[in-house]
Design a protein around this motif. Structure first.
Motif, PDB file in Angstrom:
ATOM      1  N   GLY A  85      37.206  -9.464  -2.221  1.00 40.92           N
ATOM      2  CA  GLY A  85      36.885 -10.832  -2.585  1.00 40.92           C
ATOM      3  C   GLY A  85      37.633 -11.316  -3.796  1.00 40.92           C
ATOM      4  O   GLY A  85      37.470 -12.454  -4.219  1.00 40.92           O
ATOM      5  N   GLU A  86      38.456 -10.461  -4.364  1.00 42.22           N
ATOM      6  CA  GLU A  86      39.189 -10.868  -5.545  1.00 42.22           C
ATOM      7  C   GLU A  86      40.563 -11.389  -5.167  1.00 42.22           C
ATOM      8  O   GLU A  86      41.422 -10.632  -4.713  1.00 42.22           O
ATOM      9  CB  GLU A  86      39.338  -9.722  -6.531  1.00 42.22           C
ATOM     10  N   LEU A  87      40.732 -12.668  -5.336  1.00 45.57           N
ATOM     11  CA  LEU A  87      42.031 -13.288  -5.152  1.00 45.57           C
ATOM     12  C   LEU A  87      42.706 -13.426  -6.513  1.00 45.57           C
ATOM     13  O   LEU A  87      42.044 -13.711  -7.520  1.00 45.57           O
ATOM     14  CB  LEU A  87      41.896 -14.674  -4.520  1.00 45.57           C
ATOM     15  N   PHE A  88      44.016 -13.223  -6.502  1.00 49.18           N
ATOM     16  CA  PHE A  88      44.803 -13.389  -7.717  1.00 49.18           C
ATOM     17  C   PHE A  88      45.560 -14.702  -7.576  1.00 49.18           C
ATOM     18  O   PHE A  88      46.368 -14.858  -6.661  1.00 49.18           O
ATOM     19  CB  PHE A  88      45.756 -12.208  -7.888  1.00 49.18           C
ATOM     20  N   PRO A 140      26.101 -12.889   3.825  1.00 50.04           N
ATOM     21  CA  PRO A 140      26.931 -13.516   2.788  1.00 50.04           C
ATOM     22  C   PRO A 140      27.496 -12.521   1.776  1.00 50.04           C
ATOM     23  O   PRO A 140      26.864 -11.531   1.433  1.00 50.04           O
ATOM     24  CB  PRO A 140      25.955 -14.477   2.112  1.00 50.04           C
ATOM     25  N   GLU A 141      28.685 -12.831   1.338  1.00 48.00           N
ATOM     26  CA  GLU A 141      29.324 -12.086   0.262  1.00 48.00           C
ATOM     27  C   GLU A 141      29.747 -13.139  -0.764  1.00 48.00           C
ATOM     28  O   GLU A 141      30.590 -13.978  -0.473  1.00 48.00           O
ATOM     29  CB  GLU A 141      30.544 -11.343   0.817  1.00 48.00           C
ATOM     30  N   LEU A 142      29.123 -13.111  -1.925  1.00 51.89           N
ATOM     31  CA  LEU A 142      29.300 -14.220  -2.868  1.00 51.89           C
ATOM     32  C   LEU A 142      29.929 -13.802  -4.171  1.00 51.89           C
ATOM     33  O   LEU A 142      29.786 -12.648  -4.614  1.00 51.89           O
ATOM     34  CB  LEU A 142      27.946 -14.890  -3.124  1.00 51.89           C
ATOM     35  N   PHE A 143      30.617 -14.761  -4.782  1.00 55.75           N
ATOM     36  CA  PHE A 143      31.380 -14.511  -5.990  1.00 55.75           C
ATOM     37  C   PHE A 143      31.280 -15.712  -6.925  1.00 55.75           C
ATOM     38  O   PHE A 143      31.038 -16.833  -6.488  1.00 55.75           O
ATOM     39  CB  PHE A 143      32.868 -14.311  -5.644  1.00 55.75           C
ATOM     40  N   SER A 200      28.415  -6.081  -6.722  1.00 55.25           N
ATOM     41  CA  SER A 200      28.569  -5.194  -7.872  1.00 55.25           C
ATOM     42  C   SER A 200      27.307  -5.151  -8.724  1.00 55.25           C
ATOM     43  O   SER A 200      27.088  -4.181  -9.442  1.00 55.25           O
ATOM     44  CB  SER A 200      29.730  -5.663  -8.747  1.00 55.25           C
ATOM     45  N   ARG A 201      26.549  -6.228  -8.663  1.00 59.22           N
ATOM     46  CA  ARG A 201      25.313  -6.329  -9.432  1.00 59.22           C
ATOM     47  C   ARG A 201      25.553  -5.968 -10.909  1.00 59.22           C
ATOM     48  O   ARG A 201      24.805  -5.225 -11.516  1.00 59.22           O
ATOM     49  CB  ARG A 201      24.224  -5.435  -8.848  1.00 59.22           C
ATOM     50  N   GLU A 202      26.631  -6.504 -11.438  1.00 59.94           N
ATOM     51  CA  GLU A 202      26.986  -6.174 -12.807  1.00 59.94           C
ATOM     52  C   GLU A 202      26.869  -7.399 -13.696  1.00 59.94           C
ATOM     53  O   GLU A 202      26.749  -8.521 -13.230  1.00 59.94           O
ATOM     54  CB  GLU A 202      28.418  -5.639 -12.851  1.00 59.94           C
ATOM     55  N   SER A 203      26.898  -7.167 -14.998  1.00 64.23           N
ATOM     56  CA  SER A 203      26.901  -8.247 -15.971  1.00 64.23           C
ATOM     57  C   SER A 203      28.292  -8.300 -16.581  1.00 64.23           C
ATOM     58  O   SER A 203      28.801  -7.302 -17.081  1.00 64.23           O
ATOM     59  CB  SER A 203      25.860  -7.982 -17.061  1.00 64.23           C
ATOM     60  N   ILE A 204      28.914  -9.471 -16.487  1.00 66.11           N
ATOM     61  CA  ILE A 204      30.248  -9.653 -17.037  1.00 66.11           C
ATOM     62  C   ILE A 204      30.170 -10.742 -18.097  1.00 66.11           C
ATOM     63  O   ILE A 204      29.692 -11.847 -17.824  1.00 66.11           O
ATOM     64  CB  ILE A 204      31.253 -10.070 -15.949  1.00 66.11           C
ATOM     65  N   LYS A 205      30.612 -10.432 -19.296  1.00 66.10           N
ATOM     66  CA  LYS A 205      30.581 -11.381 -20.420  1.00 66.10           C
ATOM     67  C   LYS A 205      29.178 -11.951 -20.606  1.00 66.10           C
ATOM     68  O   LYS A 205      29.006 -13.100 -20.999  1.00 66.10           O
ATOM     69  CB  LYS A 205      31.589 -12.510 -20.201  1.00 66.10           C
ATOM     70  N   GLY A 206      28.171 -11.155 -20.302  1.00 70.69           N
ATOM     71  CA  GLY A 206      26.798 -11.584 -20.470  1.00 70.69           C
ATOM     72  C   GLY A 206      26.243 -12.381 -19.300  1.00 70.69           C
ATOM     73  O   GLY A 206      25.063 -12.730 -19.288  1.00 70.69           O
ATOM     74  N   ALA A 259      24.304 -12.753 -11.879  1.00 71.47           N
ATOM     75  CA  ALA A 259      23.992 -13.629 -10.748  1.00 71.47           C
ATOM     76  C   ALA A 259      23.296 -12.787  -9.697  1.00 71.47           C
ATOM     77  O   ALA A 259      23.758 -11.699  -9.358  1.00 71.47           O
ATOM     78  CB  ALA A 259      25.258 -14.259 -10.180  1.00 71.47           C
ATOM     79  N   ASP A 260      22.200 -13.296  -9.197  1.00 71.05           N
ATOM     80  CA  ASP A 260      21.443 -12.582  -8.170  1.00 71.05           C
ATOM     81  C   ASP A 260      21.482 -13.360  -6.870  1.00 71.05           C
ATOM     82  O   ASP A 260      21.241 -14.578  -6.853  1.00 71.05           O
ATOM     83  CB  ASP A 260      19.981 -12.401  -8.610  1.00 71.05           C
ATOM     84  N   LEU A 261      21.745 -12.645  -5.816  1.00 70.10           N
ATOM     85  CA  LEU A 261      21.757 -13.267  -4.500  1.00 70.10           C
ATOM     86  C   LEU A 261      20.323 -13.367  -3.996  1.00 70.10           C
ATOM     87  O   LEU A 261      19.612 -12.360  -3.910  1.00 70.10           O
ATOM     88  CB  LEU A 261      22.598 -12.430  -3.540  1.00 70.10           C
ATOM     89  N   ASN A 262      19.896 -14.569  -3.677  1.00 66.34           N
ATOM     90  CA  ASN A 262      18.560 -14.803  -3.136  1.00 66.34           C
ATOM     91  C   ASN A 262      18.735 -15.317  -1.712  1.00 66.34           C
ATOM     92  O   ASN A 262      19.006 -16.504  -1.497  1.00 66.34           O
ATOM     93  CB  ASN A 262      17.808 -15.824  -4.003  1.00 66.34           C
ATOM     94  N   LYS A 263      18.586 -14.423  -0.748  1.00 67.70           N
ATOM     95  CA  LYS A 263      18.845 -14.811   0.638  1.00 67.70           C
ATOM     96  C   LYS A 263      17.781 -15.776   1.147  1.00 67.70           C
ATOM     97  O   LYS A 263      18.061 -16.625   1.993  1.00 67.70           O
ATOM     98  CB  LYS A 263      18.914 -13.571   1.532  1.00 67.70           C
ATOM     99  N   GLY A 264      16.566 -15.669   0.634  1.00 70.51           N
ATOM    100  CA  GLY A 264      15.503 -16.574   1.074  1.00 70.51           C
ATOM    101  C   GLY A 264      15.796 -18.015   0.695  1.00 70.51           C
ATOM    102  O   GLY A 264      15.580 -18.943   1.472  1.00 70.51           O
TER     103      GLY A 264
END
Lengths: 114, 111
Positions: free
Chosen positions: A101-104, B31-34, B52-58, B61-66
Motif C-alpha cells: 500500500g505504500e506508493l512512492f 478493506p485495506e486502509l492508509f 500495522s496498528r502502529e503509532s507514527i509521529k504520535g 488510526a483504528d479501522l472500525n468495520k461496523g
C-alpha cells in the motif's frame, strides 16, 4: 538520490496544444502510476503500468496516452489540451509482488492550460 | 465501487489540543486502509497503514468495520503536524495495487 522524479515541474500552455510529462524512478519498482489532483485537491488514479504493460486505465479521455518505454519510465502525453486538464499530475511507483500500500510519489507536475 | 470520504476539507486546532481527522469508506471487499500526508513543499508520503496498528509521529488510526471508518487521531497536536492528510483505500489484492484517495483534509495547528 531522487526516487521518483517528474519533469517538468511547471507547465503553462495554450488550449489545443499537445504536451508531455515525463516520470522516472530509480527504486527498481515494477509498477508505476499517474494520478491527477484537481483544483479541489481530489487525487484520482488515471493509469498504472506494470513492467511496461497497462494494467489500470480509469475513465480518462483518450487524449491522454501513457507510454512506458521501460519499467523505470512512465510518460504521459496529452493531446488537444483543454482548460479542464489544468491540474497537478503525480507519478508514483511501488514494487509489484510486495504490495504494502505504500506508493512512492514524485513532486508533481503543475499543468496550467490557458 | 469503492469510495473514500473525508468530510472536513479544513481543520484547525491549537498546539497541544487533540485532533481527529475523519475518514469513512465504502467497499464491498475486505478493506485495506492508509493515511498519507503531504507537508509543505514535500512529497505525498505514507503515514500509517491499518494492518500495522502502529503509532507514527504520535498518530494512530483504528479501522472500525461496523462504522466503516478509519479516523486519524493524535492526543496532542504539534505545529509540525500542519499538512494535507489523505485517507486511502487499497483495492486490487496482491496482483496489483490501486489506491483510492479521499479528498484530503488540510490540518492547521496554531501556536
Amino acid at each position: 538520490d531522487t526516487a521518483v522524479s517528474q519533469t517538468p515541474k511547471y507547465l503553462v500552455t495554450q488550449m489545443g496544444n499537445d504536451k508531455s510529462i515525463k516520470c522516472e524512478q530509480n527504486l527498481g519498482h515494477d509498477t508505476m502510476y499517474w494520478y491527477k489532483q484537481d483544483s479541489k485537491k481530489f487525487l484520482k488514479i488515471m493509469f498504472s503500468y506494470n513492467n511496461k504493460e497497462l494494467i489500470i486505465n480509469e475513465t480518462v479521455p483518450n487524449r491522454f496516452s501513457p507510454k512506458s518505454p521501460d519499467k523505470a519510465h512512465l510518460n504521459l502525453h496529452i493531446n488537444s489540451l483543454e482548460l479542464g486538464d489544468s491540474a497537478v499530475y503525480f507519478c508514483a511507483s511501488n514494487r509489484q509482488g510486495l504490495w504494502t500500500g505504500e506508493l512512492f510519489f514524485g513532486e508533481g507536475s503543475r499543468l496550467t492550460v490557458l | 465501487a469503492q469510495r473514500v470520504t473525508q468530510p472536513e476539507k479544513l481543520l484547525s486546532v491549537f498546539k497541544g489540543a487533540p485532533v481527529e481527522l475523519k475518514c469513512n469508506y465504502s467497499y464491498s471487499g475486505s478493506p485495506e486502509l492508509f493515511w498519507y500526508v503531504q507537508y509543505s513543499r514535500q512529497r505525498l508520503q505514507l503515514l500509517l497503514r491499518h494492518i500495522s496498528r502502529e503509532s507514527i509521529k504520535g498518530f494512530t488510526a483504528d479501522l472500525n468495520k461496523g462504522e466503516t471508518s478509519f479516523h486519524l487521531k493524535k492526543p496532542f497536536a504539534q505545529e509540525e503536524d500542519s499538512a494535507m492528510y489523505y485517507c486511502a483505500l487499497a483495492t486490487g489484492g496482491t496482483s496489483y495495487g490501486k489506491l483510492t484517495f479521499g479528498q484530503g483534509t488540510i490540518l492547521t495547528v496554531h501556536p
